[in-house]
Every structure is written in structure tokens, then in C-alpha cells.
Design an enzyme around this catalytic site. Structure first.
Site, PDB file in Angstrom:
ATOM      1  N   ARG A 143      13.100 -10.730  18.754  1.00  0.00           N
ATOM      2  CA  ARG A 143      13.178 -11.586  17.572  1.00  0.00           C
ATOM      3  C   ARG A 143      14.422 -12.464  17.678  1.00  0.00           C
ATOM      4  O   ARG A 143      15.429 -12.086  18.265  1.00  0.00           O
ATOM      5  CB  ARG A 143      13.257 -10.753  16.298  1.00  0.00           C
ATOM      6  N   TYR A 162       6.516 -13.919  21.098  1.00  0.00           N
ATOM      7  CA  TYR A 162       6.928 -12.514  21.079  1.00  0.00           C
ATOM      8  C   TYR A 162       6.766 -11.852  19.702  1.00  0.00           C
ATOM      9  O   TYR A 162       7.195 -12.405  18.684  1.00  0.00           O
ATOM     10  CB  TYR A 162       8.398 -12.385  21.512  1.00  0.00           C
ATOM     11  N   GLY A 163       6.251 -10.643  19.685  1.00  0.00           N
ATOM     12  CA  GLY A 163       6.189  -9.706  18.549  1.00  0.00           C
ATOM     13  C   GLY A 163       6.490 -10.281  17.187  1.00  0.00           C
ATOM     14  O   GLY A 163       5.733 -11.093  16.645  1.00  0.00           O
ATOM     15  N   GLY A 164       7.607  -9.853  16.654  1.00  0.00           N
ATOM     16  CA  GLY A 164       7.960 -10.198  15.281  1.00  0.00           C
ATOM     17  C   GLY A 164       8.148 -11.690  15.030  1.00  0.00           C
ATOM     18  O   GLY A 164       8.176 -12.133  13.889  1.00  0.00           O
ATOM     19  N   LYS A 194       6.870  -8.691  10.374  1.00  0.00           N
ATOM     20  CA  LYS A 194       8.110  -8.874   9.611  1.00  0.00           C
ATOM     21  C   LYS A 194       8.009 -10.046   8.626  1.00  0.00           C
ATOM     22  O   LYS A 194       8.529  -9.970   7.515  1.00  0.00           O
ATOM     23  CB  LYS A 194       9.281  -9.117  10.557  1.00  0.00           C
ATOM     24  N   HIS A 206      11.284  -1.602   5.153  1.00  0.00           N
ATOM     25  CA  HIS A 206      11.292  -1.386   6.598  1.00  0.00           C
ATOM     26  C   HIS A 206      11.379   0.125   6.838  1.00  0.00           C
ATOM     27  O   HIS A 206      12.434   0.636   7.218  1.00  0.00           O
ATOM     28  CB  HIS A 206      12.511  -2.123   7.175  1.00  0.00           C
ATOM     29  N   CYS A 224      15.705   2.292  16.387  1.00  0.00           N
ATOM     30  CA  CYS A 224      16.557   3.472  16.145  1.00  0.00           C
ATOM     31  C   CYS A 224      15.719   4.740  16.068  1.00  0.00           C
ATOM     32  O   CYS A 224      16.135   5.727  15.466  1.00  0.00           O
ATOM     33  CB  CYS A 224      17.357   3.317  14.858  1.00  0.00           C
ATOM     34  N   ASP A 282       6.833   1.625  10.815  1.00  0.00           N
ATOM     35  CA  ASP A 282       7.715   0.463  10.668  1.00  0.00           C
ATOM     36  C   ASP A 282       7.835  -0.063   9.241  1.00  0.00           C
ATOM     37  O   ASP A 282       8.920  -0.443   8.829  1.00  0.00           O
ATOM     38  CB  ASP A 282       7.219  -0.664  11.588  1.00  0.00           C
ATOM     39  N   ARG A 305       7.536  -3.412  25.063  1.00  0.00           N
ATOM     40  CA  ARG A 305       6.782  -2.847  23.939  1.00  0.00           C
ATOM     41  C   ARG A 305       5.382  -2.415  24.325  1.00  0.00           C
ATOM     42  O   ARG A 305       4.811  -2.896  25.305  1.00  0.00           O
ATOM     43  CB  ARG A 305       6.653  -3.933  22.845  1.00  0.00           C
ATOM     44  N   ASN A 359      14.981  17.482  14.608  1.00  0.00           N
ATOM     45  CA  ASN A 359      15.193  16.857  13.292  1.00  0.00           C
ATOM     46  C   ASN A 359      14.365  17.551  12.215  1.00  0.00           C
ATOM     47  O   ASN A 359      14.595  17.360  11.019  1.00  0.00           O
ATOM     48  CB  ASN A 359      14.889  15.359  13.348  1.00  0.00           C
TER      49      ASN A 359
HETATM   50  O1  SAT Z   1      10.225  -7.451  14.932  1.00  0.00           O
HETATM   51  S1  SAT Z   1       9.489  -6.867  16.015  1.00  0.00           S
HETATM   52  O2  SAT Z   1       8.118  -6.741  15.598  1.00  0.00           O
HETATM   53  O3  SAT Z   1       9.540  -7.735  17.166  1.00  0.00           O
HETATM   54  C1  SAT Z   1      10.090  -5.332  16.399  1.00  0.00           C
HETATM   55  C2  SAT Z   1      11.237  -4.898  15.576  1.00  0.00           C
HETATM   56  O4  SAT Z   1      12.287  -5.514  15.619  1.00  0.00           O
HETATM   57  O5  SAT Z   1      11.101  -3.907  14.833  1.00  0.00           O
HETATM   58 MN    MN Z   2      10.996  -2.705  12.673  1.00  0.00          MN
END
Ligand code: SAT
Ligand code: MN
Length: 603
Positions: A69, A212-214, A221, A241, A265, A288, A380, A509
Site C-alpha cells: 500500500r 497491488y492488494g489494498g 481497505k 481493522h 502483526c 482483517d 501474499r 496465546n
Molecule cells: O492493505 S492490504 O490489503 O494490501 C494488506 C494490509 O495492509 O493489511
Molecule cells: Mn489489514
């Protein structure tokens, strides 16, 4: 954007602006998937993996500059700058519209324009919201098949009057230039200049230049969090989130937990946790995003608006997350991982020893002596939730699940104990507002630097973060306290003097979750400390872990001086929000300082 059939006009306006050679209405069918995937394989922009090892799965290699991102190219274009707030990039909406007009003008020449109707959440859920993404990237369409509910049903809902979010995406790499000359295509078209733009008042999304992704899967997002948070503010719900899971105790009782952690994370690992304690079970609902709203009985209910995982590959293994490995056995799109000799995938951490003769994410020969990683650190996998062996049978339930606990976590080497319970909802909001984390590879920037990441929403809140905190406070104020989920802060990443992690993490955990459940059930007391309720060390189950009393002490240590220093930083941070900082947040900070000053630490 309301109004019947308004999407037809919108689609034709976007086609006039971007000038594609062809227009395709997508339906989310298998036939569509097969046709697009085969076409991309033929064009050389996807590699079909070994059908015997990884059926119906593909590898994409992005342009080396388009791997994450781009937060500094992400804009919130509210009418007033202060409505975007100090944590967002604001841009003047009319100026941005002029820029976008220029960028998108002819941007799809020579390409196919796909119109992708999608639902976030089960189509029949009262919490579902609809969108239409226009894109010139078949790769985006394939990913959306996995990540979203792509269906023409959405168009009928819109015809019946449902609201929807228009989202326009172009890779910004036309195949015919303004003089009519043909340009060569590449396997990952994109543009050096990127714009990820949100207009919160009109609920529009415009994304230019990235595949790309996000940046490009605009249901994720952009819609689920940035526009979603604005919808939530206006309609009285929360777009977060957060991962979502069901935890079952040995007594057979179910608890639903939502947990906010910054990108990369370990949310996916926690969502698919394999408990190490006998009798405990975890069922996955999402990894997510959670949309949380008040149910008819006054309790908060959550759905996962997504239908797939877009997970970080490196570090994922049978040891760290067997469920994720099983999930991606087939029907998976991999981006920027390494390719094995026999047409399968590999990344750092998948096995201890890398297979021989790998091809790295850039398409170059790679071996263990190579100086750079075989898979990009932010490589990913995209795969449907339905394939997850630990998926909760209720993941698709239109009503969602009732939340029992909310966890906030960051990646903190110091200060923050393994687990601490908030004193009440407002203190929990303060905890969420003050979490910070070390920078990860999911966003561009210096890896390792500490950054404030309130509610893990720093790059995802579509309006003023101070107003967002106020919205959380208001949700609490309008709900009877006993109906609210309890709020905890967790930190798996605390380090000892030797720089090593103090806590084993992953399946262990469960022990933290076990304590949280014991708190929910009133089975254990907590020790009041300046920063919240800590476990009584004698009651925290570490049987069999072999952790020394020193390590346990360090895991739960509350260093008053360091916390006073941190309170100072929090005051500076809060000052950035000016008038938008809720008075309650200052009161919480005062309360914390008072308790620290009194020397309250755990016994
Ligand atoms: O935002 S993405 O979908 O590319 C992945 C992330 O940052 O969680
Ligand atoms: Mn995320």
C-alpha cells in the site's frame, strides 16, 4: 450513491472518460474465473502452478515498485481539511477531481473495462453494503472473486433502491496513446504515479496507478474501512481493522472475540490459532476487518465483510499456521512469492531449508546464498474463506456474531504487558487510541520505527481520528455497560534485556485467551495497576512452558517511570487533534498519570 439504475449512467460516464476498447459486466462465476485466469496465463501475466500440487492456483509477479500500500499517495478528500484530521492526507476535493479527470482520461485505452458488482458481507445481511468496482485489471477481478461476494444480485438490490459505493480503478497504463499509437503491454502494468482517493461525503473511491492488494482491491481497505468508517459514523456502527473468531472453552461455551492489530502483526495467525491447551477450540470468522453494530437485544454484533484472506506469506508454515497452509492447498492466487522447480511456491519460513533451484519473486534464479529474499517480505496469498479448515459455520450468517471481548494489540518490545484489562469501556477506548507499533513491511516506510497506530486504524480511518474516538465513546455511552464487550490490551512481542521475545506466542496465546475468558466468567480476580487489570501471576496458566519467575515478572512489569514518559508522548500526540480530541481522552490521560504518580503497580 442512491437512485435506481444510476450505475448505468455512471458506468457510461467512466467509459467515456477512460476510453476502454471493450466493456465487460462481471458475474463472479467459475466460467468467468477460468476464462480470465487462462487469458492471463496466455499473456504471461500469471503463472499456472503445478496442477497436481496446487490445483487451480496461480503466481503473479508484480512490478518491483508496486509491492505494498502507498500511504503517502492515499487521500481523504472531505470538503473541510479538519474532517480528514491530522492523521490523513487531505486534498482539496475539487482540485483532486481535476487531477483525477486528467489521470483517468484515456487511461484504459486498448484495455478491457470490467464492471464488478460486489457485496461486503452476506448479501442478505442487514449489515451488508454494496459496491461496484470498475477496473481495467483482470488480476483485480480474479482477486475480487476470492475476497468479495461478486454477484449480479447486487445490481438487483441497487435497482430496488439500495445504496452503493462507486469505486473506479485503473492501473494507469493504456495500450494506445493519445496519438493512437499502440504501446507494449507488460506482465504487471502500473504507473509510477499513484493516487488512492476517497471522497467521504459522496462515498466515492478512485484508485490510479497500482495493481497491488489494498491499493486496487477497493472493497478492502478503501470501502470496508475508509468509506466504511464514515458510513459507520453516520449510521451508528463501527468499521474496524479487526480479526474475528469464535473461541470454545473446554466447558463447551462459545465466546466471540474481535482483535485489532496493525497490518502484518499476525492477525491471520491469531484468527486461525491452534490452541495448545486441551479442550479449547478456535473457529475463524475473519482475519482483517470487522463491521460491528448494535443488535436488536442491544449487544454488539459483528460480521466479516470480506469473503477471503489476503495474507502475508513469509513466516507462514505448518508450524506457525497449519490452517493457513491447508487453506491455500488449491484455488489460490500468490503474489510475489518464489517459484519452485516443480511449479509450486515457496517463501521464507515455509520450510527451514529452501528447495534447490528456486526462482525468486522478481523471476531471477535464487539459492540460499543469494543476498536478497526469495519471496518479497510483503508477498501474499489470496484465497476464499470457505477453504479454511477452521472456518466457523456461522461465518456467513447474516446476523453476525455477538461480541464478548475486544483486544487491542501492537508490536511493542517494551512497556506493554502480555495482557491487561481495561477498567471500563472508556478506558478501553483510551487503550485503543494509544496503541503503537513498530513499522511493518505492509506499508512503505522504514521497517522498525515506532509509529502510533490508534485502533490499528491509522491508515484506514476515513475521517478525523479524534471524531472517531468520540464515536467509539458514544457507542459505549448509548449501551448498557453489561451488554458491552470487555476490552483488553495484549502484546505478544515484548522483549527481554537480551533482545529475545519473552513470550512464545502462536498457539500459546490460548493462555491469554483462557485468562480473558476466566475474567468474563468472573472466575479470576485481576490485580489493579495504574494501566488496568493485570493477571495474578499465580493464576495465569503457564504450566509446561518453563518460563522463569524473572521472565514472568518482565512480561507483566509496569515500569512507572517509563509509563510516565509514555504519558508525556501521548499528551503530545493528543495535542495534534486540537478541538477534535474528546474531553474524555484527556480525562483518561489525567487519570493514568494520577495512578502512575501514586505508584500503582501490580503486586
Ligand atoms: O492493505 S492490504 O490489503 O494490501 C494488506 C494490509 O495492509 O493489511
Ligand atoms: Mn489489514
Amino acid at each position: 450513491m442512491p437512485a435506481q439504475n444510476s450505475y448505468l449512467r455512471w458506468v457510461s460516464e467512466i467509459a467515456t472518460l477512460t476510453q476502454p476498447s471493450e466493456l465487460v459486466w462481471c458475474d463472479g462465476s467459475d466460467a468467468e474465473w477460468n476464462a480470465l485466469a487462462s487469458m492471463m496465463v496466455e499473456q504471461g501475466s500469471l503463472i499456472r502452478l503445478n496442477e497436481a500440487k496446487r490445483p487451480n492456483s496461480f503466481l503473479a509477479r508484480s512490478h518491483p515498485s508496486d509491492v505494498a500500500r502507498v500511504e503517502d499517495r492515499t487521500y481523504i478528500c472531505s470538503e473541510r481539511a479538519e474532517d480528514a484530521g491530522p492523521t490523513n492526507n487531505w486534498a482539496n476535493p475539487s482540485e483532486m477531481r481535476r487531477t483525477l479527470d486528467e489521470k483517468f482520461s484515456g487511461s484504459m485505452r486498448g484495455r478491457v473495462m470490467y464492471v464488478v458488482p460486489f457485496a461486503m458481507g452476506p448479501v442478505d445481511s442487514p449489515q451488508a453494503r454494496f459496491g461496484i468496482e470498475i477496473t481495467d485489471s483482470p488480476f483485480v477481478v480474479l482477486n475480487m472473486h476470492l475476497m468479495n461476494r461478486v454477484t449480479r444480485d447486487v445490481l438487483s438490490r441497487i435497482d430496488d433502491g439500495a445504496d452503493w459505493v462507486p469505486a473506479v480503478h485503473s492501473v494507469g497504463s493504456p495500450l494506445i496513446d493519445s496519438s493512437g499509437a499502440t504501446l507494449a503491454d507488460t506482465s504487471w502494468p502500473c504507473n509510477d504515479e499513484k493516487y488512492i482517493v476517497h471522497f467521504p461525503e459522496t462515498r466515492e473511491i478512485w484508485s490510479f496507478g497500482s495493481g497491488y492488494g489494498g491499493n486496487a482491491l477497493l472493497g478492502k481497505k478503501c470501502m470496508s474501512l475508509r468509506i466504511g468508517s464514515v458510513l459507520g459514523r453516520d449510521e451508528g456502527w463501527l468499521a474496524e481493522h479487526m480479526l474475528l473468531m469464535k473461541l470454545t472453552s473446554p466447558a463447551g461455551k462459545n465466546y466471540h472475540v474481535a482483535a485489532a492489530f496493525p497490518s502484518a502483526c499476525g492477525k491471520t495467525n491469531l484468527a486461525m490459532l491452534r490452541p495448545t491447551l486441551p479442550g479449547w477450540k478456535v473457529a475463524t470468522i475473519g482475519d482483517d476487518i470487522a463491521w460491528i453494530s448494535k443488535g436488536p437485544n442491544g449487544r454488539l454484533r459483528a460480521i466479516n465483510p470480506e469473503a477471503g484472506f489476503f495474507g502475508v506469506a513469509p513466516g507462514t508454515s505448518l508450524k506457525t499456521n497449519a490452517a493457513a497452509i491447508e487453506t491455500m492447498r488449491a484455488n489460490t492466487i500468490f503474489t510475489n512469492v518464489a517459484l519452485t522447480e516443480d511449479g509450486d511456491v515457496w517463501w521464507e519460513g515455509l520450510t527451514n531449508v529452501p528447495p534447490a533451484n528456486l526462482t525468486d519473486w522478481r523471476g531471477e534464479a535464487w539459492n540460499a546464498a543469494s543476498a536478497t529474499p526469495a519471496a518479497h517480505p510483503n508477498s501474499r496469498f489470496t484465497v476464499s474463506l470457505a477453504q479454511c479448515p477452521t472456518i466457523d459455520p456461522d461465518w456467513n450468517s447474516p446476523q453476525g456474531v455477538e461480541l464478548d471481548a475486544i483486544l487491542f494489540g501492537g508490536r511493542r518490545a517494551t512497556n506493554v504487558p502480555l495482557v491487561v484489562e481495561s477498567r471500563d469501556w472508556n478506558h478501553g477506548v483510551f487503550m485503543g487510541a494509544t496503541i503503537s507499533s513498530e513499522q511493518t513491511a505492509a506499508a512503505e516506510g522504514e521497517v522498525g520505527a515506532l509509529r502510533r497506530d490508534p485502533f490499528a486504524m491509522l491508515p484506514f480511518c476515513g475521517y478525523n481520528m479524534g471524531d472517531y474516538w468520540q464515536h467509539w465513546l458514544a457507542i459505549g455511552a448509548s449501551t448498557a455497560p453489561e451488554l458491552l464487550p470487555r476490552v483488553f490490551q495484549v502484546n505478544w512481542f515484548r522483549k527481554g534485556q537480551d533482545g529475545k521475545f519473552l513470550w512464545p506466542g502462536f498457539g500459546e496465546n490460548t493462555r491469554v485467551l483462557e485468562w480473558i475468558v476466566a475474567r468474563l466468567e468472573g472466575e479470576v480476580a485481576s490485580v489493579d495497576s495504574a494501566i488496568g487489570g493485570l493477571p495474578m501471576i499465580s493464576e495465569f496458566n503457564v504450566a509446561g512452558l518453563g518460563l522463569s519467575p524473572e521472565v514472568m515478572g518482565q512480561l507483566f512489569d509496569v515500569d512507572l517511570d517509563r509509563w510516565l514518559d509514555e504519558a508525556e508522548l501521548t499528551e503530545e500526540y493528543f495535542a495534534r487533534f486540537g478541538d477534535h480530541l474528546p474531553a474524555e481522552m484527556s480525562a483518561q490521560l489525567d487519570g493514568l498519570r494520577m495512578r502512575l504518580g501514586r505508584g500503582e503497580r501490580a503486586a
